[in-house]
Design a protein around this motif. Structure first.
Motif, PDB file in Angstrom:
ATOM      1  N   THR A  83       0.809  -1.220   0.000  1.00 51.12           N
ATOM      2  CA  THR A  83       0.000   0.000   0.000  1.00 51.12           C
ATOM      3  C   THR A  83       0.845   1.275   0.000  1.00 51.12           C
ATOM      4  N   VAL A  84       2.139   1.164  -0.265  1.00 53.72           N
ATOM      5  CA  VAL A  84       2.998   2.354  -0.290  1.00 53.72           C
ATOM      6  C   VAL A  84       2.692   3.181  -1.539  1.00 53.72           C
ATOM      7  N   VAL A  85       2.562   4.493  -1.337  1.00 56.01           N
ATOM      8  CA  VAL A  85       2.266   5.440  -2.417  1.00 56.01           C
ATOM      9  C   VAL A  85       3.399   6.462  -2.472  1.00 56.01           C
ATOM     10  N   LEU A  86       3.975   6.675  -3.658  1.00 56.59           N
ATOM     11  CA  LEU A  86       5.104   7.586  -3.804  1.00 56.59           C
ATOM     12  C   LEU A  86       4.777   8.735  -4.748  1.00 56.59           C
ATOM     13  N   ASP A  87       5.463   9.854  -4.547  1.00 54.90           N
ATOM     14  CA  ASP A  87       5.455  10.956  -5.506  1.00 54.90           C
ATOM     15  C   ASP A  87       6.344  10.541  -6.676  1.00 54.90           C
ATOM     16  N   ALA A  88       5.761  10.396  -7.851  1.00 56.86           N
ATOM     17  CA  ALA A  88       6.512   9.901  -9.005  1.00 56.86           C
ATOM     18  C   ALA A  88       7.669  10.815  -9.374  1.00 56.86           C
ATOM     19  N   ALA A  89       7.566  12.093  -9.055  1.00 57.88           N
ATOM     20  CA  ALA A  89       8.643  13.032  -9.385  1.00 57.88           C
ATOM     21  C   ALA A  89       9.913  12.743  -8.589  1.00 57.88           C
ATOM     22  N   ALA A  90       9.784  12.045  -7.466  1.00 55.09           N
ATOM     23  CA  ALA A  90      10.937  11.736  -6.633  1.00 55.09           C
ATOM     24  C   ALA A  90      11.611  10.426  -7.024  1.00 55.09           C
ATOM     25  N   ILE A  91      11.075   9.729  -8.022  1.00 57.02           N
ATOM     26  CA  ILE A  91      11.635   8.448  -8.438  1.00 57.02           C
ATOM     27  C   ILE A  91      12.726   8.677  -9.475  1.00 57.02           C
ATOM     28  N   ASN A  92      13.904   8.179  -9.195  1.00 61.33           N
ATOM     29  CA  ASN A  92      15.051   8.330 -10.090  1.00 61.33           C
ATOM     30  C   ASN A  92      14.996   7.249 -11.175  1.00 61.33           C
ATOM     31  N   PRO A  93      14.809   7.625 -12.444  1.00 59.78           N
ATOM     32  CA  PRO A  93      14.711   6.614 -13.497  1.00 59.78           C
ATOM     33  C   PRO A  93      15.997   5.845 -13.745  1.00 59.78           C
ATOM     34  N   GLU A  94      17.106   6.360 -13.219  1.00 62.97           N
ATOM     35  CA  GLU A  94      18.396   5.688 -13.390  1.00 62.97           C
ATOM     36  C   GLU A  94      18.673   4.672 -12.289  1.00 62.97           C
ATOM     37  N   ALA A  95      17.872   4.695 -11.238  1.00 60.54           N
ATOM     38  CA  ALA A  95      18.079   3.797 -10.100  1.00 60.54           C
ATOM     39  C   ALA A  95      17.107   2.616 -10.184  1.00 60.54           C
ATOM     40  N   ASP A  96      17.318   1.628  -9.318  1.00 53.97           N
ATOM     41  CA  ASP A  96      16.380   0.516  -9.261  1.00 53.97           C
ATOM     42  C   ASP A  96      15.007   1.035  -8.854  1.00 53.97           C
ATOM     43  N   PRO A  97      13.943   0.520  -9.455  1.00 54.34           N
ATOM     44  CA  PRO A  97      12.599   0.994  -9.110  1.00 54.34           C
ATOM     45  C   PRO A  97      12.308   0.786  -7.626  1.00 54.34           C
ATOM     46  N   PRO A  98      11.765   1.788  -6.954  1.00 49.16           N
ATOM     47  CA  PRO A  98      11.483   1.666  -5.522  1.00 49.16           C
ATOM     48  C   PRO A  98      10.310   0.728  -5.259  1.00 49.16           C
ATOM     49  N   VAL A  99      10.267   0.183  -4.070  1.00 47.72           N
ATOM     50  CA  VAL A  99       9.170  -0.698  -3.676  1.00 47.72           C
ATOM     51  C   VAL A  99       7.949   0.145  -3.336  1.00 47.72           C
ATOM     52  N   ALA A 100       6.911  -0.009  -4.111  1.00 49.61           N
ATOM     53  CA  ALA A 100       5.651   0.717  -3.901  1.00 49.61           C
ATOM     54  C   ALA A 100       4.616   0.109  -4.835  1.00 49.61           C
ATOM     55  N   ASP A 101       3.350   0.421  -4.571  1.00 51.43           N
ATOM     56  CA  ASP A 101       2.275  -0.085  -5.416  1.00 51.43           C
ATOM     57  C   ASP A 101       1.367   1.014  -5.932  1.00 51.43           C
ATOM     58  N   ALA A 102       1.775   2.260  -5.786  1.00 55.26           N
ATOM     59  CA  ALA A 102       1.021   3.374  -6.348  1.00 55.26           C
ATOM     60  C   ALA A 102       1.922   4.602  -6.397  1.00 55.26           C
ATOM     61  N   SER A 103       1.579   5.517  -7.299  1.00 54.36           N
ATOM     62  CA  SER A 103       2.303   6.781  -7.385  1.00 54.36           C
ATOM     63  C   SER A 103       1.365   7.866  -7.883  1.00 54.36           C
ATOM     64  N   TYR A 104       1.782   9.114  -7.687  1.00 55.40           N
ATOM     65  CA  TYR A 104       1.007  10.254  -8.178  1.00 55.40           C
ATOM     66  C   TYR A 104       1.973  11.291  -8.739  1.00 55.40           C
ATOM     67  N   ALA A 105       1.445  12.200  -9.552  1.00 53.00           N
ATOM     68  CA  ALA A 105       2.287  13.235 -10.163  1.00 53.00           C
ATOM     69  C   ALA A 105       1.520  14.541 -10.249  1.00 53.00           C
ATOM     70  N   ARG A 106       2.207  15.629  -9.913  1.00 56.94           N
ATOM     71  CA  ARG A 106       1.624  16.975  -9.993  1.00 56.94           C
ATOM     72  C   ARG A 106       2.271  17.814 -11.073  1.00 56.94           C
ATOM     73  N   GLU A 107       3.360  17.309 -11.649  1.00 54.39           N
ATOM     74  CA  GLU A 107       4.116  18.071 -12.639  1.00 54.39           C
ATOM     75  C   GLU A 107       3.897  17.507 -14.038  1.00 54.39           C
ATOM     76  N   ARG A 108       3.944  18.360 -15.011  1.00 55.20           N
ATOM     77  CA  ARG A 108       3.787  17.921 -16.394  1.00 55.20           C
ATOM     78  C   ARG A 108       4.938  17.005 -16.797  1.00 55.20           C
ATOM     79  N   GLY A 109       4.596  15.962 -17.566  1.00 54.46           N
ATOM     80  CA  GLY A 109       5.615  15.089 -18.125  1.00 54.46           C
ATOM     81  C   GLY A 109       6.104  13.995 -17.220  1.00 54.46           C
ATOM     82  N   ILE A 110       5.588  13.883 -16.000  1.00 53.47           N
ATOM     83  CA  ILE A 110       5.944  12.796 -15.083  1.00 53.47           C
ATOM     84  C   ILE A 110       4.929  11.671 -15.288  1.00 53.47           C
ATOM     85  N   VAL A 111       5.401  10.481 -15.645  1.00 59.52           N
ATOM     86  CA  VAL A 111       4.504   9.392 -16.042  1.00 59.52           C
ATOM     87  C   VAL A 111       4.384   8.358 -14.919  1.00 59.52           C
TER      88      VAL A 111
END
Length: 263
Positions: A83-111
């Protein structure tokens, strides 16, 4: 949308979704993966999962095909039915994907992105197009409140009235479960009991077994969080072998993605 590959995508029928919200679901079609990750019709499959045994080179090529339709690299997650929810903008695409099962985004272009092969992907946005989110809602996550936590995180981040779309998942006539699954929902208490029971249909010929409706359970969770505008829930991954990957049907198989972003 790349016209050459348009037939491989699933574009959600989501009335009134804001114009600045981008939404896309992949299928098993249009990629390069060999069996058992193929498209089920003798051609390459668009498997996007790195953890299912497919060739890393094939998965990377498939992700390249998807990236061509997106504004940026998706914020991939390591999904664990939690049930962990992360801010997608804080996820580093160059790093291993973090453990979570949901994300949200407030900025344009964050998928925001969710991978599934029977579990339910739920996409959300607010009606003014200020924030979007995506949740991985298998039965364990639903029972533990992943949708409630996603809605709460989005509201804490500034969302107003929310709306949701339910993506491809195992259908209510194909998801056979035991008594322990119903008991888990009742014990967790994250949803109204009568509505939970309504989502489990006893199988007459198999005492102690039920058909569970993930779509109905998701609606119960969302309605309980004052999210009444819910669309989708029209697919069955198990029944449609020519379009979707299904773990319940095939065991070793690929993963499709459901994605949402602000543009």
């Amino acid at each position: 949308m790349n016209a050459k590959n348009a037939t491989q995508w699933l574009l959600p029928d989501w009335p009134d979704v804001p114009d600045n919200v981008g939404v896309l679901c992949t299928t098993r079609r249009g990629g390069v993966s060999p069996p058992p990750y193929d498209d089920g019709q003798g051609k390459g499959g668009l498997n996007l999962g790195t953890h299912v045994g497919d060739s890393p080179k094939c998965v990377e090529r498939n992700r390249d095909i998807l990236r061509a339709e997106l504004p940026a690299e998706p914020a991939w997650l390591t999904q664990v039915h939690g049930t962990v929810v992360l801010d997608a903008a804080a996820i580093n695409p160059e790093a291993d994907p973090p453990v979570a099962d949901a994300s949200y985004a407030r900025e344009r272009g964050i998928v925001c992105a969710i991978l599934t092969a029977d579990c339910l992907p739920v996409l959300l946005c607010d009606v003014k197009g200020k924030i979007v989110g995506a949740a991985h809602a298998g039965w364990r996550g639903l029972a533990d409140g992943v949708l409630q936590r996603t809605v709460t995180a989005m509201r804490d981040a500034g969302a107003g009235e929310l709306m949701a779309w339910l993506g491809p998942a195992i259908g209510p006539n194909r998801f056979e479960v035991g008594q322990e699954v119903l008991d888990t929902f009742l014990q967790r208490g994250t949803m109204e009991e009568a509505s939970v029971r309504d989502a489990f249909t006893p199988i007459a010929a198999r005492p102690g077994k039920y058909h569970a409706d993930l779509y109905a359970l998701a609606r119960v969770a969302l309605y309980g969080m004052d999210v009444p505008r819910v669309w989708g829930g029209d697919f069955c991954t198990v029944s449609n072998s020519g379009r979707f990957y299904s773990y319940r049907r095939d065991g070793v198989t690929g993963r499709q993605a459901s994605l949402i972003w602000l543009r």
